[in-house]
Design a protein around this motif. Structure first.
Motif, mmCIF file in Angstrom:
data_model
loop_
_atom_site.group_PDB
_atom_site.id
_atom_site.type_symbol
_atom_site.label_atom_id
_atom_site.label_comp_id
_atom_site.label_asym_id
_atom_site.label_seq_id
_atom_site.Cartn_x
_atom_site.Cartn_y
_atom_site.Cartn_z
ATOM 1 N N ALA A 230 0.843 -1.188 0.000
ATOM 2 C CA ALA A 230 0.000 0.000 0.000
ATOM 3 C C ALA A 230 0.882 1.242 0.000
ATOM 4 N N ASN A 231 0.322 2.342 -0.385
ATOM 5 C CA ASN A 231 1.080 3.598 -0.364
ATOM 6 C C ASN A 231 1.448 3.959 1.072
ATOM 7 N N VAL A 236 4.165 -3.518 6.292
ATOM 8 C CA VAL A 236 3.287 -4.686 6.404
ATOM 9 C C VAL A 236 1.912 -4.420 5.805
ATOM 10 N N CYS A 237 1.710 -3.240 5.262
ATOM 11 C CA CYS A 237 0.426 -2.860 4.678
ATOM 12 C C CYS A 237 0.442 -3.123 3.177
ATOM 13 N N ALA A 238 -0.545 -3.876 2.700
ATOM 14 C CA ALA A 238 -0.594 -4.232 1.282
ATOM 15 C C ALA A 238 -2.044 -4.307 0.831
ATOM 16 N N ARG A 243 -8.941 -6.724 -1.730
ATOM 17 C CA ARG A 243 -8.873 -6.575 -0.284
ATOM 18 C C ARG A 243 -7.606 -5.825 0.130
ATOM 19 N N CYS A 244 -7.561 -5.514 1.426
ATOM 20 C CA CYS A 244 -6.366 -4.915 2.020
ATOM 21 C C CYS A 244 -5.837 -5.836 3.118
ATOM 22 N N SER A 255 -8.605 1.480 7.014
ATOM 23 C CA SER A 255 -7.523 1.664 7.987
ATOM 24 C C SER A 255 -6.281 2.257 7.317
ATOM 25 N N PHE A 256 -6.214 2.242 5.980
ATOM 26 C CA PHE A 256 -5.060 2.782 5.261
ATOM 27 C C PHE A 256 -5.239 4.257 4.910
ATOM 28 N N LYS A 257 -6.437 4.785 5.155
ATOM 29 C CA LYS A 257 -6.703 6.177 4.765
ATOM 30 C C LYS A 257 -6.106 7.145 5.789
#
Length: 257
Positions: A230-231, A236-238, A243-244, A255-257
């Protein structure tokens, strides 16, 4: 793999300045700079053999026990040689951390790394014979945990039952492949395709069929074609097209925003 910082030398050891780096003055001394070492390899950061009269003293230091030293019993100071890391030998014996390696042959003994060695009859992890290892083809990896021969690959002296030891190679971040299988920390990844296998980072890898987590092996349902980090700075975020993920687990993309 877990890593720890080790302080380089005990304060009671004599040092002299050479440029900006401290170096120990005793004969037959090995001193590593402050460095990251694999905790699992159990290698202290400053060890050495020092001549003392007609004998040899082994000194060591680590952050758990501090400084220690003892006489290397039976060592022949005249023929004594310091080898890599805590290995040494004289005309009659081979030593690891100052203690003899029973049965090792000094005339053919070679220290391959700080943790692996061999002679004409056996390969060793630290001071322990690696059963069934072939010393003729045995080589150590730059990673102190690993070695291999024509028959298998070894982690901490234990065979991993590699699918193809001859083609086994180390990728970055403790992922490995050979011509038939892919591995995480020497453990086989189920169903992995080594030909399309690629490392994303320490936490993730993928092939054309599946996505793999360093914690949970296969991430069920992940779309390998679109899976990417993920950006942002989170390692560990992908996410994929559906999905995320965090630490290999499905999470809300909010949760990534």
């Amino acid at each position: 793999m877990r890593w720890r910082y080790f302080i380089p030398c005990a304060p009671d050891w004599p040092v002299k300045e050479r440029g900006n780096l401290p170096h120990l003055t005793p004969f037959l001394q090995t001193c590593l700079p402050l460095h990251l070492l694999p905790e699992s390899a159990l290698v202290t950061a400053c060890t050495g053999y020092q001549k003392s009269g007609n004998g040899v003293v082994y000194k060591s230091w680590n952050e758990a026990w501090g400084s220690s030293s003892f006489i290397v019993k039976g060592a022949d100071a005249t023929s004594f040689q310091s080898l890599k890391g805590p290995y040494a030998k004289d005309k009659d014996h081979v030593y690891f951390r100052g203690s003899p390696i029973v049965g090792a042959k000094p005339s053919t003994f070679v220290a391959l790394s700080e943790t692996y060695a061999k002679d004409s009859e056996h390969a060793y992890f630290e001071a322990v014979v690696i059963t069934h290892a072939n010393p003729a083809s045995f080589v150590a990896s730059s990673d102190l945990n690993y070695a291999k021969d024509e028959n298998d690959v070894y982690i901490l002296g234990r065979p991993i039952e590699a699918c193809d030891p001859q083609s086994f190679r180390w990728l970055k971040d403790d992922w490995q492949i050979d011509s038939k299988c892919a591995y995480r920390r020497a453990k086989k990844l189920p169903g992995a395709d080594p030909r399309s296998f690629s490392v994303i980072n320490y936490w993730y890898a993928k092939d054309k069929h599946q996505v793999y987590s360093s914690i949970r092996a296969v991430i069920e349902g992940a779309d390998a074609g679109t899976f990417a980090l993920a950006n942002g700075s989170c390692e560990v975020c992908a996410r994929d097209i559906n999905r995320c993920y965090s630490d290999g687990k499905v999470v809300s993309c909010d949760s990534f925003k």
